[in-house]
Design a protein around this motif. Structure first.
Motif, short mmCIF file in Angstrom:
data_model
loop_
_atom_site.label_atom_id
_atom_site.label_comp_id
_atom_site.label_asym_id
_atom_site.label_seq_id
_atom_site.Cartn_x
_atom_site.Cartn_y
_atom_site.Cartn_z
N VAL A 372 0.73 -1.08 -0.12
CA VAL A 372 -0.19 -0.01 0.07
C VAL A 372 0.64 1.17 -0.07
N ALA A 373 0.43 2.42 -0.86
CA ALA A 373 1.15 3.65 -0.72
C ALA A 373 0.34 4.55 -0.54
N ARG A 374 0.55 5.48 0.37
CA ARG A 374 -0.40 6.65 0.50
C ARG A 374 -0.11 7.88 0.06
N ALA A 375 -0.79 8.82 -0.41
CA ALA A 375 -0.38 10.21 -0.93
C ALA A 375 -0.09 11.18 0.13
N GLU A 376 1.22 11.72 0.24
CA GLU A 376 1.51 12.66 1.25
C GLU A 376 2.31 13.48 0.63
N PRO A 377 2.35 14.82 1.44
CA PRO A 377 3.16 16.05 1.02
C PRO A 377 4.48 15.79 0.87
N ILE A 378 5.04 16.03 -0.46
CA ILE A 378 6.57 16.28 -0.45
C ILE A 378 7.04 17.63 -0.87
N GLY A 379 7.37 18.40 0.23
CA GLY A 379 7.75 19.79 -0.18
C GLY A 379 6.13 20.67 -0.40
N GLY A 380 6.18 21.24 -1.68
CA GLY A 380 5.02 21.89 -2.02
C GLY A 380 4.10 20.76 -3.09
N PHE A 381 4.70 19.53 -3.15
CA PHE A 381 3.91 18.61 -4.18
C PHE A 381 3.37 17.57 -3.40
N THR A 382 2.94 16.52 -4.02
CA THR A 382 2.33 15.40 -3.57
C THR A 382 2.84 14.06 -4.06
N GLY A 383 3.14 13.06 -3.13
CA GLY A 383 3.94 11.69 -3.66
C GLY A 383 3.38 10.76 -3.08
N TRP A 384 3.62 9.71 -3.72
CA TRP A 384 3.37 8.32 -3.01
C TRP A 384 4.42 7.91 -1.96
N ARG A 385 4.00 7.60 -0.68
CA ARG A 385 4.94 7.05 0.34
C ARG A 385 4.44 5.68 0.78
N PRO A 386 5.17 4.60 0.30
CA PRO A 386 4.95 3.28 0.32
C PRO A 386 4.86 2.80 2.04
N GLN A 387 3.83 2.13 2.52
CA GLN A 387 3.96 1.44 3.72
C GLN A 387 4.76 0.15 3.58
N MET A 388 5.19 -0.29 4.73
CA MET A 388 5.96 -1.60 4.86
C MET A 388 5.25 -2.72 4.23
N PRO A 389 5.84 -3.45 3.24
CA PRO A 389 4.92 -4.56 2.66
C PRO A 389 4.59 -5.75 3.70
N LEU A 390 3.25 -6.33 3.68
CA LEU A 390 2.69 -7.02 4.36
C LEU A 390 2.48 -8.44 3.86
N THR A 391 3.00 -9.58 4.41
CA THR A 391 2.93 -11.01 3.78
C THR A 391 1.64 -11.42 4.68
N GLN A 392 0.57 -12.09 4.10
CA GLN A 392 -0.53 -12.64 4.62
C GLN A 392 -0.80 -14.15 4.16
N TRP A 393 -0.70 -14.95 5.21
CA TRP A 393 -0.89 -16.32 5.17
C TRP A 393 -2.28 -16.63 5.47
#
Length: 400
Positions: A372-393
């Motif tokens: 999952v990646a969430r859109a977050e501010p990067i300076g005066g712009f917006t970018g995708w900040r990835p969350q830690m990948p999750l493995t699900q069994w």
């Protein structure tokens, strides 16, 4: 045979011939003091016994009594002693003669279709149980314990942004002293309320109120947490994999903030969960989150798996969110899983991922990587900040 007779607020006068005959022929008449007081002295020669506190000793004694008749309110099978007795002695040893319930009478007085109205019982239960049922436009009938019931409900509504809700106090429904007061939770008068009353609500929200759904994936900030929480998107997918069904029990192993157990219980009022958490501060936080989000019945076990799992009721589903690298944890969970049960385990580190990879090789099931990646501010712009990948069994045990 145990006979259970439902009484209205009109008491003896409102009973039909079958109910009167049952009471007249009883050798033992059991009920609360109010119920026993509604039966005239000359109506029966039965030995009258009031419920003790707790009720369990007399409940255990009832099957051995001669011709016992139990008095109850309205419909004994709707949040009443009839339902309790049916579970204890079985339906074949029970005869129930109901009267209209307070729920039915409230719907009739207000012109609310019963099929579209939800009943919530707070009798002997925390007021917070009402919270998951609150939604704009929703109609609710609420059973309360005593004369403070309406005020406690109104206070809860105001605290959670539902102060504008229409609130109706219905006193002594079906009796000579019947009285109906229509107001709002914000404007409930500080006037005396009868000991015997029911509350009806038509939910309305104040501007700016955030309404939480029953579906999984509540906002992360709905919880008090220290970062040890299954994030919103992963939580929704985890609950989907766990597949909560009404009345089922979940073990939440390594509960952290308790978010999985909380949302499992919010899915249906009959659902149960046990949160197992080794850290005392986090265990206390789980209990607080459960109360705040309307599932105060969540059981918290402070202890470390696998030892803390010993003696717990067998689960229908298990979530393992922490402690996977502890020897014996996954084996104990697999041993405890019932036929038809589901186990979901998640990993964010390479070490725990290796445990799940080995489990998948040994037992099958489904292995999924979630990113999952969430859109977050990067300076005066917006970018995708990835969350830690999750493995699900996920593993589902076949039904017997």
């Amino acid at each position: 045979m145990i006979t259970v007779v439902g009484l209205g607020d009109d008491g003896w006068d409102g009973l039909g011939a079958d109910a009167r005959d049952a009471i007249a022929g009883a050798a033992t008449l059991v009920g609360g003091a109010r119920h026993l007081g509604l039966i005239p002295p000359d109506a029966t020669r039965a030995n009258r016994r009031a419920w003790p506190s707790p009720m369990t000793p007399l409940l255990d004694e009832l099957p051995g009594l001669d011709r016992p008749v139990v008095l109850a309110s309205g419909d004994p099978m709707l949040h009443g002693v009839g339902a309790t007795l049916a579970r204890r002695v079985g339906a074949r040893r029970l005869r129930v003669i109901p009267r209209p319930s307070a729920f039915a009478l409230a719907c009739a007085r207000l012109g609310w279709p019963a099929a579209d109205t939800e009943l919530v019982s707070l009798v002997g239960r925390p007021t917070e149980l009402l919270l998951p049922a609150l939604a704009p436009g929703r109609r609710l009938v609420v059973y309360v314990s005593d004369r403070d019931g309406a005020r406690e409900v109104a206070a809860l509504l105001r605290e959670h942004g539902f102060g504008p809700s229409a609130l109706v106090v219905l006193e002594h429904l079906g009796g000579a002293g019947e009285r109906i007061v229509q107001t709002t939770a914000d404007a409930l008068p500080d006037a005396p309320v009868a000991q015997l009353h029911t509350v009806a609500l038509e939910c309305r929200v104040a501007p700016g109120t955030r309404v939480l759904p029953r579906t999984p994936g509540l906002p992360d900030d709905a919880y008090d947490h220290d970062g040890q929480i299954t994030k919103r998107e992963a939580r929704a997918l985890t609950l989907a994999a766990l597949g909560p069904l009404p009345g089922e029990l979940l073990w939440d192993v390594g509960a952290g903030s308790g978010s999985i157990a909380v949302e499992w219980m919010r899915a249906h009022p009959a659902n149960r969960a046990i949160a197992i958490e080794p850290r005392a501060d986090r265990a206390a936080r789980v209990a607080r989150n459960a109360t705040t989000l309307g599932v105060p019945g969540l059981r918290v076990v402070e202890g470390r798996a696998p030892d803390a799992l010993a003696g717990l009721d067998p689960p229908d589903a298990i979530f393992v969110g922490g402690g996977l690298t502890t020897p014996g944890v996954l084996d104990a969970c697999l041993t405890g899983l019932q036929p038809g049960g589901r186990l979901v385990a998640t990993a964010v580190t390479l070490e725990t991922e290796q445990v799940l990879t080995a489990a998948h090789a040994a037992h099958g099931g489904h292995l999924v990587r979630l990113s999952v990646a969430r859109a977050e501010p990067i300076g005066g712009f917006t970018g995708w900040r990835p969350q830690m990948p999750l493995t699900q069994w996920t593993l589902e045990r076949p039904r017997a």
